[in-house]
Each structure stands twice: as structure tokens, then as C-alpha cells.
Design an enzyme around this catalytic site. Structure first.
Site, mmCIF file in Angstrom:
data_model
loop_
_atom_site.group_PDB
_atom_site.id
_atom_site.type_symbol
_atom_site.label_atom_id
_atom_site.label_comp_id
_atom_site.label_asym_id
_atom_site.label_seq_id
_atom_site.Cartn_x
_atom_site.Cartn_y
_atom_site.Cartn_z
ATOM 1 N N GLU A 378 65.183 53.241 64.702
ATOM 2 C CA GLU A 378 64.799 53.425 66.105
ATOM 3 C C GLU A 378 65.821 54.260 66.875
ATOM 4 O OE1 GLU A 378 64.380 50.721 64.357
ATOM 5 O OE2 GLU A 378 62.254 50.258 64.542
ATOM 6 N N HIS A 445 57.940 39.310 67.606
ATOM 7 C CA HIS A 445 56.786 40.207 67.759
ATOM 8 C C HIS A 445 56.011 39.840 69.017
ATOM 9 C CE1 HIS A 445 57.600 40.925 63.485
ATOM 10 N NE2 HIS A 445 56.843 42.000 63.574
#
Ligand SMILES: Cc1ncc(C[n+]2csc(CCOP(=O)(O)OP(=O)(O)O)c2C)c(N)n1
Length: 639
Positions: A378, A445
Site C-alpha cells: 500500500e 475488514h
């Protein structure tokens, strides 16, 4: 090489006189900065570090501008907002570091990607010390550059110490260049104190990269002759090591070589030196004579974001019913059509279409150059987005889940957010953030982490709750040259439908939407929680409420909020995030400060529990604010 050396010698004097702040010395390392820069074309980007004065002088930046920069004056490059070498300049194709060292390695990837996509046959050079190679950014940047075969020269200046840490405590391989093999990358070891070797080898390598774009890892063996910065000294360096490297001084040795070869006479040498000293003194005087910057609040505030001339695209086309996910996908596709220089990057977004299928079919239309699968890194991808922006392109970065943005957090809050304020370089990057709970996905998540970003000046934060808003706001996010965090609630992706115009359109940031109007209470919310509030109002038709869907958290539409609160006198703020430090707290404070006399009850905040987000439905339901909202609303009305 003599010029940076003489400037430094002067700076060391000024430092002792308290006329400049910190100084990071590159004495003994000049051959690398100067040699690499001379091997580069003027239109190619260089990303130097704190010891690379020779890059700046070789690119012929007028010295008074450098001196003003170090004194925080207006003729510098950051209007007194950042110090030393922490600046970039498009005029000289130099992109300076941020303090965190590693992030610029990934930025170089982005610049190189732009040059590759535009077939410019350019090479980008980026510097790091051997200490910086221990950062994850280094690994990520080299890996991405190799997988994408980007034309980058990764220049590692191995100068023996990172602050006081010797190389044996920094890494456990013989040469950093050996790592090239692990990245599938060509690498070279170069004697960094030998100007001729640096220049000839780097020139050859740069030429060959221009012909055949690929990354190359260069390890320059050198030594740091002074302290990390002047105050930190060199006590931890054994004297014999110092003495040995003193004999390899690149300036003295090159001088001796030129004399021996009868290229440089003593007279010429003196003349060169005198000319440089004269130039330094003249430019220093100019910098000293320059007035110090007087602080003006509005000037500072105005430079946090690049001014954005919002263009309204009318919405008069036919409509179709779309789910949130379709609206986002359609918007992204239409933005790709609008902007040929837009690149989207993310994990599994190409042929696979992304884990939520938002980019399904994009590769067929736009190709894998513009719809890029990325390795799991990322930070490097956010940094690459920044690099694309520096090179005049646009980027959308998809986080597979908003939770994973923590792995790319540093470049977002430190690089992208601060860049325009620091040196007038915008970060034209949208980070898409599939977020939120209610899908039994557990602590990693399910987060809605907008408050990590609303806190940071320089970022815009958008959080739509409906397909119509999402489509128009995402188009604006792409048009806006500033970094935008775009939150997309996963639980809404396939559950919320709406008639949405088929054609491309935009919606302005900073405008809330008032979904219901009523006299007795103001409900403020955003994202999935807007739908919880709607459900509650549908089940309690007697409650007369203004329901404000913020849509945009930064900028925030305080006008609509205050207007409603002044009308109703009661306000409840509902957020999905846990309470402390969330945006509800700040909105509450702003209402107290601005509407206190209109309030008939204390401002109420309803938020989720102060725990991580649990997995199983029963625990998640208990965690979420949804279940608490109705009672809280009724309590407020009864106050
Ligand atoms: C992320 C981060 N951690 C720590 C520091 C503090 N720091 C600044 S420079 C430096 C040493 C860097 O060593 P190296 O990369 O070898 O470069 P050199 O200073 O030797 O040229 C350290 C620890 C920092 N700036 N950023």
C-alpha cells in the site's frame, strides 16, 4: 564538487554563529551527488536526500535561493514552512525528501511510471542512505519497480553510519547491491568517492535504462566524514576509519588527478575557487538582506489545498436504477474516459475486477497500463500515485479494504497531505476506501476509519451514502487536484439502489444533503448510519426531524448544520465509528461554540462501542451504534 564543498564549509561557520539551524553534511560524498546529476538530463527527475547539496548546485539553482530556503525566507522554496533540503522544485526537476526518508523511493516509481507510459525515454534517480534501506518503503519501491520494469536508478549512498548506527547493525548482508538479485534487478557497486567512476558508470547505466526501461540498484561505497548533523558529532566512529576515508576525499583526489594530468593549473584552480567564494558571499548577502517572513493566517490556510475550480456538469440525462457499487463503477469508468492521463492502481483490480468487482471489465476498455494490478504494498502504491501527480498525471488507488490503508498511512498523511502546503506541489490522488461494518467481517475488514484522516490538514474526505451522490462525488474527487479519501460503505454496495443519471456528472464537495425536513430535532450523520437514521424515522413517523447526510466530511458543510440547529434547537449526531475522537465530537463542539444560544438540549452523540469491531453477528450488532440510536433520539426529544 568544489562548489558544494565550499558552500558547506561556509555553512558550518554560519551554524556556529547561529545564523542557520541544522546542517546535514555531505562532505566526502560530493562525487555521488554531482556525478549522478551530471549523468542525468535536465528534464529528468532527481529525488535527493539531506546530504545531496551537489544535486542542487549541479542543477544550477541560484545559491541565494538555497540560502533563503535554509533561513526560512520567501526566496526559498517553502515560504518558511519546511527546513533544509525538504523541498522540491518543478523548475529544476528536483523532488526533495520528507523526513521519513523512505517514501520518496516509491514516489520515484510513480514518476518513472509516468515517463514509461508517455514513452519519454527518461530515467528517474532517487537517493537513499543505507539506513533508509531498512524501511519497508525501500523494499516495496524496489519490488514494484522491478515487477513493473520502471526506469529508476535507486542510488544507495552507503556511508557507513545511519546516525550512530554502523552498517553491521543496520543490515546483515555483505553488500546492499546483493539485494538486487532478490528483487530480480540488476545492481552495481560503485566507488562513491571516485568522481570519474561515478560519472562514467552512471552515465552508461542511465543511457542503457533510457534505451531499455528497467530499474537498477546502485550501491555507492562512501563515508560520512562528519556527524549525522553537526550537533551529533562523530565520537562513535573509530579514528582509524576516519583517517582511512580522509585519504579518499573525492574533491582532493580529483584535484590531484587533474593537476597530474595537466588539465588544471594552480592558477586556474585558485581562480575557480575565488569565483565560487565570491558567488557564495554575494548570494549569502542577498539572502541575509531578505526580510523575514511575517505570518499571515489567511496565507497559510490558503496554501493547504491547491485551489480547485469546480466544474459543474449538468445532470439532465436519462436515469437508470443502480446499486451503490454500480454507481461507483460507472463513475470511475466515465472518469477514465474523461481523463486520458488517469491511472488506477490496486490489488487484483485488473482482469479479476477487484474483490468487489468495481473495475470488472475495465482492462478490456482501458488496458493493463492504466488499470494496474499491484503487489501487496500500500505504501509504495500511494507513493507511486504521488509520483504520477508530480509528473502531471492523475491516480486513483484502490485499497482492497479501508482497514489496509494503515499500511499506506505514512505517505497519505505525511507526503500527500503536506505537499501543497510545503512546496506548492499538489497530490492528484484519490484513495478509494471500501469500509464499514455490518458484514460480520471482524476487526480487520470492518473499520470505518475516516477520523484518521479528517484530523490531517491537506486531505479531503468524502463519504457518500447513496448511489447518486457517490457517482457525482467520485467524479469530482478525480477532478480535484488534491488528495481525496473516498469512503465507500461495503454494506451499502449491494443493498442501496437509486435512480442515477446515466451520463457523467459531478457534485460539489462541502455540501451536505438534507434528506428529511422537520421542526423538532436535527439528525446529523453520514455513510451507513444515514440509513439507520432513515429506518428509525420511518418507524417513528411522528418524529419531525431534519436529517442531514453530510456526504463530505472535509470540507464540512457547517452552514447547513448551523441553519438546521438554529431552527430545531436539538441535535443528535450519529456515527458508525466508535465515539472518542470521531467526527461527531468535533461537530458537537462546533455546534456548542456557534449555536449555544439556540440549543434547547445538550448536543447528543451516538456512536459504536469503544472496542475493536467483533466478528460474529450478535457481538457486531451490540457493538454498532445502530441499536442505540432510537432510544437516544427519544431521550433527546424528551429532554
Ligand atoms: C522514519 C524515520 N525514522 C527515523 C528517522 C530519524 N533519522 C533521520 S536520518 C537517520 C539516519 C539515516 O541514515 P541513512 O539512511 O544511512 O542516511 P545518512 O544520514 O547516513 O546519509 C535517522 C535515524 C527519520 N527521519 N525517519
Amino acid at each position: 564538487m568544489l562548489k558544494p564543498r565550499l558552500i558547506e564549509e561556509k555553512m558550518l561557520i554560519l551554524l556556529r554563529q547561529g545564523k542557520i539551524s541544522k546542517w546535514f553534511s555531505g562532505i566526502g560524498q560530493e562525487a555521488i551527488s554531482v556525478g549522478v546529476t551530471m549523468a542525468m538530463r535536465k528534464d529528468e527527475y532527481i529525488l535527493p536526500m539531506h546530504r545531496n547539496l551537489g544535486v542542487f548546485t549541479t542543477r544550477e539553482i541560484p545559491l541565494y535561493r538555497l540560502f533563503s530556503q535554509w533561513q526560512g525566507k520567501a526566496n526559498g522554496f517553502t515560504k518558511g514552512r519546511d527546513r533544509s533540503f525538504h523541498f522540491g522544485t518543478q523548475d529544476y526537476k528536483i523532488v526533495g525528501m520528507i523526513s521519513h526518508l523512505g517514501p520518496q523511493l516509491g514516489v520515484a516509481d510513480g514518476i518513472a511510471l509516468a515517463s514509461k507510459l508517455k514513452n519519454l525515454n527518461q530515467v528517474t534517480a532517487v537517493f537513499t542512505g543505507e539506513g533508509g534501506t531498512s524501511e519497508g518503503d525501500f523494499h516495496e519501491a524496489l519490488n514494484v519497480a522491478s515487477v513493473w520494469q520502471l526506469p529508476v536508478m535507486f542510488c544507495v549512498e552507503n556511508n557507513g553510519y545511519g546516525l550512530s548506527t554502523p552498517t553491521r547493525e543496520q543490515y546483515n548482508c555483505e553488500h546492499i547491491a546483493d539485494r538486487g538479485l532478490g528483487y530480480g534487478m540488476e545492481s552495481h557497486i560503485i566507488d562513491g568517492n571516485n568522481a570519474i567512476e561515478v560519472y562514467t558508470k552512471v552515465s552508461e547505466i542511465a543511457d542503457s535504462i533510457r534505451e531499455n526501461p528497467r530499474p537498477v540498484l546502485l550501491e555507492f561505497k562512501t563515508f560520512r566524514m562528519r556527524g549525522h548533523e553537526e550537533a551529533s558529532g562523530t565520537k562513535y566512529v573509530p579514528q582509524d576509519l576516519m583517517d582511512a576515508w580522509a585519504k579518499k576525499d573525492p574533491v582532493e583526489n580529483f584535484q590531484a588527478f587533474l593537476r597530474d594530468a595537466n588539465i588544471l593549473s594552480e592558477r586556474e584552480e585558485v581562480a575557480i575557487k575565488e569565483a565560487i567564494v565570491h558567488e557564495i558571499n554575494e548570494h549569502l548577502q542577498k539572502a541575509f538582506d531578505e526580510e523575514i517572513i511575517s505570518p499571515i493566517e489567511s496565507v497559510e490556510l490558503n496554501d493547504v489545498y491547491k485551489p480547485f475550480d469546480y466544474q459543474n456538469f449538468e445532470v439532465n440525462s436519462k436515469t437508470e436504477e443502480l446499486r451503490l457499487i454500480d454507481a461507483i463503477s460507472q463513475s470511475l469508468k466515465q472518469s477514465m474516459e474523461q481523463h486520458e492521463d488517469l491511472v488506477i492502481m490496486g490489488q487484483d483490480i485488473a482482469e479479476y475486477g477487484g474483490v468487489f468487482k468495481i473495475t470488472d471489465g475495465f482492462v478490456d476498455q482501458f488496458g493493463t497500463e492504466r488499470v494496474r494490478n499491484t503487489p501487496i504494498c500500500e505504501s509504495a502504491i500511494v507513493e507511486a500515485g504521488m509520483g504520477l501527480s508530480i509528473a502531471g498525471m492523475k491516480a486513483v488507488v484502490e485499497m482492497q479494504f479501508a482497514d489496509f490503508v494503515s499500511s499506506g498511512f505514512n505517505p497519505i498523511v505525511n507526503y500527500l497531505a503536506k505537499s501543497h502546503y510545503r512546496w506548492n506541489q499538489h497530490a492528484d490522488v484519490v484513495v478509494r476506501m471500501p469500509c464499514g461494518a455490518g458484514v460480520a467481517a471482524g476487526p480487520f475488514h470492518s473499520q470505518t476509519n475516516e477520523a484518521w484522516f479528517t484530523k490531517t490538514p491537506g486531505l479531503k474526505v468524502i463519504y457518500p451514502a447513496f448511489p447518486y451522490d457517490a457517482k457525482g462525488l467520485l467524479a469530482t474527487a478525480v477532478n480535484d487536484p488534491n488528495p481525496v479519501l473516498f469512503f465507500e460503505h461495503k454494506a451499502l454496495y449491494r443493498s442501496i439502489r437509486q435512480e442515477v443519471p446515466v451520463d457523467y456528472y459531478t457534485l460539489p464537495f462541502g455540501k451536505a444533503s438534507v434528506l428529511r425536513e422537520g421542526e423538532s430535532v436535527t439528525i446529523i450523520s453520514y455513510g451507513a448510519a444515514v440509513h439507520w437514521a432513515l429506518e428509525t424515522l420511518n418507524a417513528n413517523v411522528d418524529i419531525q426531524a431534519d436529517l442531514i447526510d453530510l456526504r463530505s466530511l472535509q470540507p464540512l458543510d457547517t452552514e447547513t448544520i448551523y441553519e438546521s440547529v438554529r431552527k430545531t434547537g436539538r441535535v443528535i449526531i450519529l456515527q458508525e465509528d466508535s465515539l472518542f475522537g470521531g467526527i461527531a465530537s468535533d461537530i458537537s463542539a462546533q455546534i456548542m461554540e456557534n449555536c449555544f444560544e439556540d440549543l434547547d438540549a445538550p448536543v447528543k452523540r451516538v456512536a459504536s462501542m469503544e472496542t475493536p469491531i467483533p466478528f460474529i453477528n450478535q457481538l457486531e450488532e451490540q457493538y454498532l451504534a445502530k441499536g442505540k440510536f432510537e432510544n437516544a433520539l427519544k431521550e433527546l426529544l424528551a429532554y
